[in-house]
Scaffold this motif. Structure first.
Motif, mmCIF file in Angstrom:
data_model
loop_
_atom_site.group_PDB
_atom_site.id
_atom_site.type_symbol
_atom_site.label_atom_id
_atom_site.label_comp_id
_atom_site.label_asym_id
_atom_site.label_seq_id
_atom_site.Cartn_x
_atom_site.Cartn_y
_atom_site.Cartn_z
ATOM 1 N N GLU A 20 0.826 -1.210 0.000
ATOM 2 C CA GLU A 20 0.000 0.000 0.000
ATOM 3 C C GLU A 20 0.863 1.266 0.000
ATOM 4 O OE1 GLU A 20 -3.220 0.248 2.830
ATOM 5 O OE2 GLU A 20 -3.417 -1.936 2.785
ATOM 6 N N LEU A 21 1.915 1.254 0.796
ATOM 7 C CA LEU A 21 2.779 2.437 0.887
ATOM 8 C C LEU A 21 3.617 2.652 -0.367
ATOM 9 C CD1 LEU A 21 4.142 2.163 4.543
ATOM 10 C CD2 LEU A 21 2.340 3.670 3.687
ATOM 11 N N ARG A 107 -3.023 3.244 8.191
ATOM 12 C CA ARG A 107 -2.484 3.387 6.830
ATOM 13 C C ARG A 107 -2.299 4.859 6.443
ATOM 14 N NH1 ARG A 107 -1.648 -1.616 7.678
ATOM 15 N NH2 ARG A 107 -2.506 -3.183 6.313
ATOM 16 N N GLN A 108 -3.234 5.697 6.834
ATOM 17 C CA GLN A 108 -3.166 7.119 6.479
ATOM 18 C C GLN A 108 -1.920 7.772 7.087
ATOM 19 O OE1 GLN A 108 -5.077 8.669 4.368
ATOM 20 N NE2 GLN A 108 -4.226 10.703 4.649
ATOM 21 N N TRP A 111 1.177 6.510 5.266
ATOM 22 C CA TRP A 111 1.294 7.096 3.929
ATOM 23 C C TRP A 111 1.771 8.545 4.032
ATOM 24 C CZ3 TRP A 111 -0.446 11.028 0.872
ATOM 25 C CH2 TRP A 111 -0.167 10.890 -0.488
ATOM 26 N N GLN A 112 1.248 9.293 5.001
ATOM 27 C CA GLN A 112 1.676 10.675 5.199
ATOM 28 C C GLN A 112 3.159 10.744 5.571
ATOM 29 O OE1 GLN A 112 -1.179 11.931 8.125
ATOM 30 N NE2 GLN A 112 -2.575 12.781 6.584
ATOM 31 N N VAL A 114 5.505 8.622 4.649
ATOM 32 C CA VAL A 114 6.255 8.374 3.416
ATOM 33 C C VAL A 114 6.287 9.647 2.578
ATOM 34 C CG1 VAL A 114 6.264 7.107 1.227
ATOM 35 C CG2 VAL A 114 5.853 5.898 3.367
ATOM 36 N N SER A 115 5.169 10.333 2.491
ATOM 37 C CA SER A 115 5.087 11.571 1.721
ATOM 38 C C SER A 115 6.017 12.639 2.288
ATOM 39 C CB SER A 115 3.642 12.066 1.722
ATOM 40 O OG SER A 115 3.528 13.245 0.989
#
Length: 192
Positions: A20-21, A107-108, A111-112, A114-115
């Protein structure tokens, strides 16, 4: 070329989070290892964009390894630690480019993170390029200044006249002032 991510985890249940990431639409498939030793070995032989570590690893816990990877390979590391180890991990890696997240993580948030890591790396690269350009410009200015000094010394010219001479010669020959300065320095040093 897509970024390549190295993931180190002793547990296999992180595969779905990694997919996902780091989707294959944007990244190369993650290279997964279970130990710090395997991660170091791969880092020495391949170029990765990011390292993700899920603690504990098979051969050690992984916090110090994350810090060593970040500093030795000039690389960002995303470190996932159990919530009860978060403070210790954050303190240990505080002066490195290791980003710490506590498990379990939604997950959110992951993901943030990683961003943020990607954005930080992009900004660091831009600043490094600017520094290189500034350093090169400074070196060129040093060459031109040194040439002006020698022209002033050897021909008893004013600083303004030496500057104009370098500038006019550069325009006449469609070249840069630094190139003219280097040629003049070589000629003056050859005479000396």
């Amino acid at each position: 070329m897509k970024p390549l991510v190295l993931a180190a985890s002793a547990r296999k249940d992180q595969d779905s989070l990694l997919r996902e990431l780091f989707p294959v639409s944007r990244y190369e498939p993650c290279v997964l290892v279970s130990s710090a030793a395997s991660a170091r070995q791969l880092l020495a032989s391949r170029n990765f964009s990011l390292v993700v570590i899920f603690t504990p690893l098979a051969d050690e816990y992984g916090i110090r390894t994350a810090a060593q990877i970040a500093s030795s390979f000039d690389m960002d590391v995303l470190l996932f630690v159990p919530a009860d180890k978060f403070d210790q991990a954050a303190y240990t890696v505080r002066e490195t480019s290791v980003f710490v997240l506590s498990l379990p993580v939604n997950r959110q948030t992951a993901w943030q993170a990683v961003s943020v890591v990607e954005k930080a790396r992009t900004q660091i690269r831009q600043i490094q390029r600017q520094l290189i350009r500034s350093r090169d410009k400074y070196k060129e200015l040093q060459v031109v200044s040194r040439c002006k000094l020698l022209l002033m010394e050897n021909y008893r010219w004013s600083e303004e006249k030496a500057h104009r001479y370098i500038e006019k010669t550069a325009m006449d020959h469609s070249t840069s002032k630094v190139m003219v300065a280097r040629i003049l320095l070589d000629k003056m040093q050859a005479r000396a």
